[in-house]
Design an enzyme around this catalytic site. Structure first.
Site, short mmCIF file in Angstrom:
data_model
loop_
_atom_site.label_atom_id
_atom_site.label_comp_id
_atom_site.label_asym_id
_atom_site.label_seq_id
_atom_site.Cartn_x
_atom_site.Cartn_y
_atom_site.Cartn_z
N ARG A 1 -1.34 -2.24 -6.41
CA ARG A 1 -2.21 -3.00 -7.85
C ARG A 1 -2.17 -2.20 -8.85
NH1 ARG A 1 -7.80 -3.43 -5.30
NH2 ARG A 1 -7.03 -0.96 -4.70
N GLY B 1 0.79 -1.13 -0.57
CA GLY B 1 -0.41 0.08 -0.19
C GLY B 1 0.83 1.54 -0.57
N SER C 1 2.00 3.32 -2.35
CA SER C 1 1.79 4.48 -3.72
C SER C 1 1.68 5.48 -3.83
CB SER C 1 1.19 3.08 -4.91
OG SER C 1 -0.18 2.28 -5.09
N ASP D 1 -1.54 -7.90 -5.51
CA ASP D 1 -2.44 -7.79 -4.96
C ASP D 1 -2.09 -8.64 -3.71
OD1 ASP D 1 -4.76 -8.03 -3.57
OD2 ASP D 1 -5.68 -9.33 -6.07
N ILE E 1 -7.48 9.62 8.75
CA ILE E 1 -5.87 10.35 7.47
C ILE E 1 -6.84 10.94 6.11
CG2 ILE E 1 -3.68 10.13 6.90
CD1 ILE E 1 -4.18 6.78 8.53
N GLY F 1 -1.27 7.60 0.00
CA GLY F 1 -1.37 8.03 1.15
C GLY F 1 -0.63 7.66 1.75
N LYS G 1 -10.11 -5.19 11.23
CA LYS G 1 -9.16 -4.19 11.87
C LYS G 1 -8.62 -5.22 13.86
CE LYS G 1 -7.13 -1.48 8.40
NZ LYS G 1 -5.72 -1.87 7.95
N TYR H 1 -15.91 -3.20 8.66
CA TYR H 1 -14.36 -3.05 8.22
C TYR H 1 -13.22 -3.26 10.05
CZ TYR H 1 -10.90 0.53 8.99
OH TYR H 1 -9.02 1.36 8.70
N1 LIG Z 1 -7.61 7.34 6.02
C1 LIG Z 1 -8.16 6.98 7.14
O1 LIG Z 1 -8.64 6.96 8.16
C2 LIG Z 1 -7.85 5.80 8.00
C3 LIG Z 1 -6.66 4.40 7.21
N2 LIG Z 1 -6.99 3.52 8.19
C4 LIG Z 1 -5.79 2.22 7.32
O2 LIG Z 1 -4.62 3.37 7.40
C5 LIG Z 1 -4.09 2.41 5.99
C6 LIG Z 1 -4.08 3.21 4.76
O3 LIG Z 1 -5.16 4.36 4.82
P1 LIG Z 1 -5.13 4.64 3.57
O4 LIG Z 1 -3.93 5.81 3.55
O5 LIG Z 1 -6.82 6.29 3.76
O6 LIG Z 1 -5.70 4.05 2.07
P2 LIG Z 1 -5.67 4.67 0.98
O7 LIG Z 1 -6.40 4.13 0.30
O8 LIG Z 1 -5.43 5.90 0.81
O9 LIG Z 1 -4.78 4.12 0.46
C7 LIG Z 1 -4.28 2.38 -0.37
C8 LIG Z 1 -3.31 1.78 -0.04
O10 LIG Z 1 -3.20 0.26 -0.41
C9 LIG Z 1 -2.71 0.10 -1.78
N3 LIG Z 1 -4.16 -1.94 -1.75
C10 LIG Z 1 -5.15 -1.43 -1.82
N4 LIG Z 1 -5.27 -2.14 -1.89
C11 LIG Z 1 -4.39 -3.18 -2.21
C12 LIG Z 1 -4.37 -4.71 -2.99
N5 LIG Z 1 -5.66 -5.26 -2.69
N6 LIG Z 1 -3.64 -5.31 -2.77
C13 LIG Z 1 -1.98 -4.68 -2.62
N7 LIG Z 1 -2.76 -3.14 -2.45
C14 LIG Z 1 -3.30 -2.46 -2.46
C15 LIG Z 1 -3.79 0.81 -3.05
O11 LIG Z 1 -3.61 0.70 -3.48
P3 LIG Z 1 -4.17 0.16 -5.72
O12 LIG Z 1 -5.38 0.54 -5.23
O13 LIG Z 1 -3.26 0.50 -6.31
O14 LIG Z 1 -3.55 -1.54 -5.09
C16 LIG Z 1 -2.64 2.04 -2.24
O15 LIG Z 1 -1.90 1.85 -2.48
C17 LIG Z 1 -5.50 1.47 5.14
O16 LIG Z 1 -4.79 0.16 6.19
C18 LIG Z 1 -6.59 2.17 6.42
O17 LIG Z 1 -6.65 0.60 6.62
C19 LIG Z 1 -7.06 3.37 9.60
C20 LIG Z 1 -7.22 4.61 9.84
C21 LIG Z 1 -7.88 5.29 9.21
C1 LIG Z 2 -19.08 4.22 21.05
C2 LIG Z 2 -17.45 5.30 20.81
C3 LIG Z 2 -18.17 6.52 19.97
C4 LIG Z 2 -17.46 7.85 19.51
C5 LIG Z 2 -17.77 8.02 18.55
C6 LIG Z 2 -16.38 8.99 18.28
C7 LIG Z 2 -15.49 8.72 17.91
C8 LIG Z 2 -14.47 9.56 16.76
C9 LIG Z 2 -13.16 8.47 16.79
C10 LIG Z 2 -13.22 8.25 15.35
C11 LIG Z 2 -11.72 7.65 15.25
C12 LIG Z 2 -12.32 6.49 14.04
C13 LIG Z 2 -11.69 6.81 12.68
C14 LIG Z 2 -10.85 5.75 12.84
C15 LIG Z 2 -11.87 5.86 10.71
C16 LIG Z 2 -10.95 4.27 10.08
O1 LIG Z 2 -10.73 3.95 10.66
C17 LIG Z 2 -11.73 4.70 8.65
N1 LIG Z 2 -11.69 6.27 8.59
C18 LIG Z 2 -10.78 4.29 8.10
O2 LIG Z 2 -10.27 4.37 6.70
#
Ligand SMILES: NC(=O)C1=CN([C@@H]2O[C@H](COP(=O)(O)OP(=O)(O)OC[C@H]3O[C@@H](n4cnc5c(N)ncnc54)[C@H](OP(=O)(O)O)[C@@H]3O)[C@@H](O)[C@H]2O)C=CC1
Ligand SMILES: CCCCCCCCCCCCCCCC(=O)[C@@H](N)CO
Length: 354
Positions: free
Chosen positions: A89, A64, A66, A118, A245, A68, A216, A212
């Protein structure tokens, strides 16, 4: 006679109060003393046993990578002198990211490669690691499993396929890469690091994340056990718990997020650069479970199980704060959900009348 009784009971009360006050003082002084000793010992320990975090010259492998969070980690680790291999991918996005990573290097000698794969397929995850090992000439030493995605929605609106997809990428995708990477590390006698990616949504669960969050949670459970198993081979295990994020992935999930989930989580968050910075800080301190923001500290404090806490002071304060913050958040989010339920009922009534 009565006067004597009140007199003695008053003495009794005074005795109890003064006893309580002196015990309180003794305990407080003892606690302060223990805390200070702990702090001093920690500093002394850190002086003699330096942190084994030094990405310079290491082969860092990031699924991942590429876009974020994965890309931000790659750029910051390139700035610290690491060789980088990113996996995803889409080849075009990989190519652009690798140019950005190359530009961030401190030396031309640092290798920056990308591999198309993948990671939710075991075969593809194994091949990607093989290819990375071939390109750099040695197996990865620090492995980040950041690839992941989020499909928010209500249970009754989601397809079971989407539950399977989430588990396959977020959880099994992590297992496939970590299993093969640790096998390669052992074979090459590398004392490396494995860094998985969970989420704050694995420490607190709220409406709309039933597909989701569990994936996690699984990453968290896996990492917790891995930490202990990998002690056998001197390989460090860390797990990241970011909050929202501001990434492409976040924008995409917000398009399909139920209204209340969107409202509770908010559309604001940390930049991927800031999350990468905080994660690297946590890694350099040797933290096992890494959070990137104050609210995360509170959620983590009451979700640690028997894992080591990162900082005794912060932990103690956050446990205290969680007594107020957690019920308040639950009450507030329950209130929001019930408000929505009542609105839905009213709408149904209106429709019936018409
Ligand atoms: N954004 C958020 O609010 C939060 C995100 N996270 C976690 O942080 C991590 C990064 O998130 P974020 O930066 O937002 O993600 P993005 O969707 O912006 O980026 C995801 C990355 O993973 C790659 N990817 C997705 N599917 C596959 C696959 N099957 N095989 C290989 N590569 C893959 C994508 O490239 P490609 O599509 O080309 O494969 C890309 O590089 C994730 O695990 C997410 O669950 C956790 C908390 C909050
Ligand atoms: C019972 C308590 C309820 C409280 C609700 C309010 C709390 C706010 C904190 C939110 C944190 C979650 C971030 C994770 C987001 C994430 O992983 C996805 N965006 C995936 O990409």
């Amino acid at each position: 006679m009565e006067e004597v009784e009140t007199f003695t009971s008053r003495i009794g009360l005074n005795y109890v109060i003064s006893n309580f006050v002196s015990t309180f003082y003794t305990v407080s002084i003892l606690l302060i003393w223990i805390s200070l000793t702990y702090l001093i010992l920690k500093k002394v320990y850190a002086y003699f046993v330096p942190s084994n975090w030094n990405p310079k010259g290491k082969h860092v492998y990031i699924t991942g990578g590429s876009q974020g969070l994965g890309k931000s980690l790659a750029i910051q680790l390139a700035k610290l002198g690491a060789d980088i291999t990113i996996v995803a991918r889409k080849i075009e996005v990989l190519r652009l990211a690798s140019d950005e990573i190359k530009a961030a290097r401190i030396s031309e000698k640092q290798k920056v490669n990308y591999v198309v794969g993948d990671v939710s397929s075991n075969e593809s995850a194994i091949n990607a690691l093989k290819e990375a090992t071939r390109l750099v000439g040695r197996c990865p030493e620090y492995v980040f499993t950041i690839a992941g995605s989020s499909i928010p929605g209500y249970l009754l609106n989601l397809d079971v396929k989407q539950y399977e997809t989430q588990m396959k990428l977020n959880y099994l995708g992590t297992v496939y890469t970590i299993k093969e990477a640790s096998r390669l590390m052992l074979e090459a006698n590398v004392k490396g690091k494995l860094i998985t990616c969970s989420s704050l949504a694995a420490l607190v669960g709220f409406i709309g994340y039933s597909a989701y969050s569990p994936s996690k949670h699984a990453v968290r459970g896996f990492s917790e056990i891995l930490r202990q198993e990998m002690l056998l081979y001197d390989i460090d295990v860390h797990c990241l718990f970011p909050g929202s994020i501001l990434t492409e992935g976040f924008n995409e999930e917000n398009k399909i997020k139920p209204k209340i989930t969107l409202e509770l989580e908010g559309t604001d968050g940390m930049t991927p650069e800031a999350v990468a910075r905080e994660s690297i800080k946590g890694l350099s301190k040797g933290e096992t479970f890494i959070v990137c923001e104050p609210l995360g500290e509170i959620f983590l404090a009451c979700g640690l199980g028997f894992l080591p806490c990162n900082n005794l002071f912060t932990h103690a304060i956050c446990i205290g704060l969680s007594w107020i913050v957690c019920p308040a958040l639950r009450l507030y989010s329950d209130f929001k959900v019930k408000q929505e339920r009542n609105q839905n009922l009213k709408q149904k009534d209106k429709l019936k009348k018409n």
